[in-house]
Write an enzyme that holds these catalytic residues in place. Structure first.
Site, PDB file in Angstrom:
ATOM      1  CE  LYS A  77      -4.086   1.630   2.601  1.00 55.57           C
ATOM      2  NZ  LYS A  77      -5.006   1.269   3.708  1.00 55.57           N
ATOM      3  CB  SER A 153      -8.202   3.295   3.053  1.00 58.60           C
ATOM      4  OG  SER A 153      -7.303   2.594   3.896  1.00 58.60           O
ATOM      5  CB  SER A 177      -8.531  -0.079   5.389  1.00 54.17           C
ATOM      6  OG  SER A 177      -9.270   1.084   5.661  1.00 54.17           O
TER       7      SER A 177
END
Length: 446
Positions: A77, A153, A177
Site C-alpha cells: 500500500k 482504504s 481497510s
C-alpha cells in the site's frame, strides 16, 4: 452486465511457475490495463522486481528458500515507507516530502523473505474512508465491475490481487481497510491482533487502531504473509475440523441494513457450515457490539487522532486535500480531551468484558459488510458517500475497537454476481488458531 465483469478472471498465477514467469504475467496485466493500471498502482518497481524474481529463481534452483513468500509477487500500500522516495499515502500533499531514509519494517521483512515487491498500490487519501475513491490518482474500479467502488482504504491492494497484478497485497486496517476491499472484490483478507505486526514506517491514521495485514486469494496465502510480517516461523496451518466448531452468529445491529444478495449468501453459508457439523448458534451480543457507537456519538477516537495528525497540514494546505477527506477531518475534531480519555477508559473495561462473552465460542460469523459494492456515480453526493462509508465501516470497525483478529472470506455467489464476504472473528492473540479455523471454513464453503 458490464464488460468489466470479466476482470475477476485474470491470468491466474501457478505457483509452480518460476518467479520471473509469474512476474512477467503480473507486469503484463498492469500494462494491459492501461490507464486503469495507473489507477491501481501509484508506483511500479519493474526493474527491482525483476532482480528480486531472478534471485528467487536462482535460490529455488539450488533448493534454497528464504521463507513462505520467497518468489511471491507482492504489492504494498502507498502508505509504507520505501527508502529513497516520499511516502505519499494517496495524497498529492506529500509528493515533495523528504524521501524515506529506510524501508518500513514490514517492507524490510518482505525483502528479507524473498518477496518480489511489484509496486505501491493506490488508496483512499490518508486512508480516511472505506469506499476507496481517490480524486488525485484516480479510483481503481472494482475487479468485478469497474463502474463500482473497490472498497477502501486499501483500494488498489484488493484490485491488484483480484486482477492478477499481484499474488498477495499488504494493506492497513484501521476500521476495515483490509477486510472491506477483500469482501467487495472476492478475496480473503486478514486483520491480525494489532500488536502482531509493527506499524513503524506506515503513515498513520489512528495510533490506537491502525493494524497491518494481507489480502490474497486464499487463507493460506494470508497466513504465509502474516508469518513474514510478524517475523514468526511459518508452519502449515493446523488441520481443524468444522464438525463441532462453536460458531456464534451475533444477529442484531450488525445484521441490519443488509442487501438481499448479502443476506442470501450469508444464510446459505451458515446453513452449509451447520450441515458440515458446525454448531452454529445465534448469540445476543448487541450490548457489547453496539457499545463502540454509543460511546463515540460525540466524536470518535479515530477522528480525534486523525485530527491531531493532520492539524498542521490542514491549516496550511487545505485546498490540496480530497474534499471528502477534508470534510471528514474537519468534522473529526469534536472529541475534547476529557471525552477522548473517557472513551479510552471505557474501551479498556469493555475489552475483557467481550472476551468473557466469547469464552464459549471458537469464532463469530457475520457479514463483513452488509452491502455489495455500490456504483461510484451513486456516491458523488457527499451525503450518499457518507451514508455508504458509515455502512461499509460499521461491521469491521467494531473488531478494531475490540482488537480481535478477523478474516474476511469470499462466499460463493452466482456467476456474474457481486462478491460477498463472511467475517470470521477470533480471540485476541489467537491469530494462528483463527487462520486455521478460517482455512477449514473456506474449504467447506468452496
Amino acid at each position: 452486465m458490464p464488460q468489466a465483469t470479466q476482470r475477476l478472471n485474470p491470468l491466474l498465477m501457478k505457483i509452480s511457475d518460476s518467479a520471473t514467469t509469474r512476474l512477467d504475467r503480473a507486469l503484463a496485466a498492469i500494462e494491459a490495463a492501461g490507464d486503469e493500471g495507473r489507477r491501481i498502482f501509484t508506483r511500479v518497481y519493474a526493474d527491482a522486481a525483476r532482480e528480486a524474481a531472478v534471485a528467487a529463481d536462482a535460490r529455488a534452483s539450488r533448493g534454497i528458500s528464504l521463507g513462505p513468500l520467497d518468489g511471491r509477487i507482492v504489492s504494498i500500500k502507498d502508505l509504507f515507507d520505501v527508502a529513497g522516495e516520499p511516502t505519499t499515502a494517496g495524497s498529492v500533499l506529500l509528493r515533495q516530502a523528504p524521501p524515506a531514509t529506510v524501508d518500513a519494517p514490514v517492507v524490510q521483512r518482505l525483502r528479507a523473505g524473498g518477496a518480489v515487491i511489484i509496486g505501491k498500490t493506490n488508496m483512499t487519501e490518508f486512508a480516511f474512508s472505506g469506499i476507496g475513491l481517490n480524486p488525485h490518482y484516480g479510483t481503481p474500479g472494482n475487479a468485478v465491475d469497474g463502474t463500482r467502488i473497490p472498497g477502501g482504504s486499501s483500494s488498489g491492494a484488493g484490485v491488484s490481487v483480484a486482477r492478477g497484478m499481484a499474488e498477495i497485497a499488504i494493506g492497513s486496517d484501521t476500521g476495515g481497510s483490509v477486510r472491506i476491499p477483500s469482501a467487495l472484490n472476492g478475496l480473503a483478507g486478514f486483520k491480525p491482533t494489532q500488536a502482531r505486526v509493527p506499524r513503524d514506517g506506515a503513515f498513520p491514521l489512528s495510533f490506537t487502531f491502525d493494524t497491518l495485514g494481507p489480502l490474497a486469494r486464499n487463507v493460506l496465502d494470508c497466513a504465509r504473509a502474516d508469518a513474514v510480517l510478524a517475523a514468526q516461523p511459518f508452519t502449515p496451518l493446523a488441520p481443524r475440523a468444522v464438525r463441532g466448531l462453536r460458531a456464534g452468529v451475533p444477529r442484531g445491529l450488525l445484521f441490519t441494513q443488509m442487501e438481499v444478495a448479502v443476506s442470501n449468501a450469508i444464510e446459505a453459508a451458515l446453513q452449509t457450515l451447520a450441515r458440515a457439523g458446525a454448531q452454529v448458534d445465534d448469540v445476543a451480543l448487541d450490548e457489547w457490539l453496539s457499545a463502540p457507537f454509543r460511546l463515540q456519538e460525540r466524536g470518535t477516537m479515530i477522528g480525534a487522532e486523525a485530527s491531531y495528525i493532520h492539524h498542521t497540514l490542514m491549516a496550511e494546505h487545505a485546498a490540496a486535500y480530497d474534499p471528502m477527506v477534508l470534510s471528514r477531518l474537519r468534522r473529526s475534531g469534536t472529541l475534547d480531551g476529557a471525552g477522548y480519555v473517557g472513551v479510552q477508559q471505557a474501551r479498556a473495561a469493555l475489552l475483557p468484558a467481550l472476551d468473557a462473552q466469547l469464552a464459549g465460542l471458537d469464532v463469530l460469523l457475520l457479514p463483513t459488510v452488509p452491502i455489495t459494492a455500490p456504483s461510484m456515480a451513486a456516491l458523488a453526493d457527499e451525503a450518499a458517500f457518507g451514508q455508504a462509508n458509515n455502512l461499509v465501516l460499521r461491521n469491521p470497525s467494531v473488531f478494531n475497537f475490540y482488537d480481535l483478529p478477523a478474516v474476511s472470506l469470499p462466499l460463493p455467489v452466482a456467476p456474474g454476481a457481486l462478491p460477498v464476504g463472511l467475517m470470521v472473528v477470533g480471540r485476541r492473540g489467537g491469530d494462528a488458531v483463527l487462520l486455521s479455523l478460517a482455512a477449514a471454513l473456506e474449504a467447506v464453503l468452496h
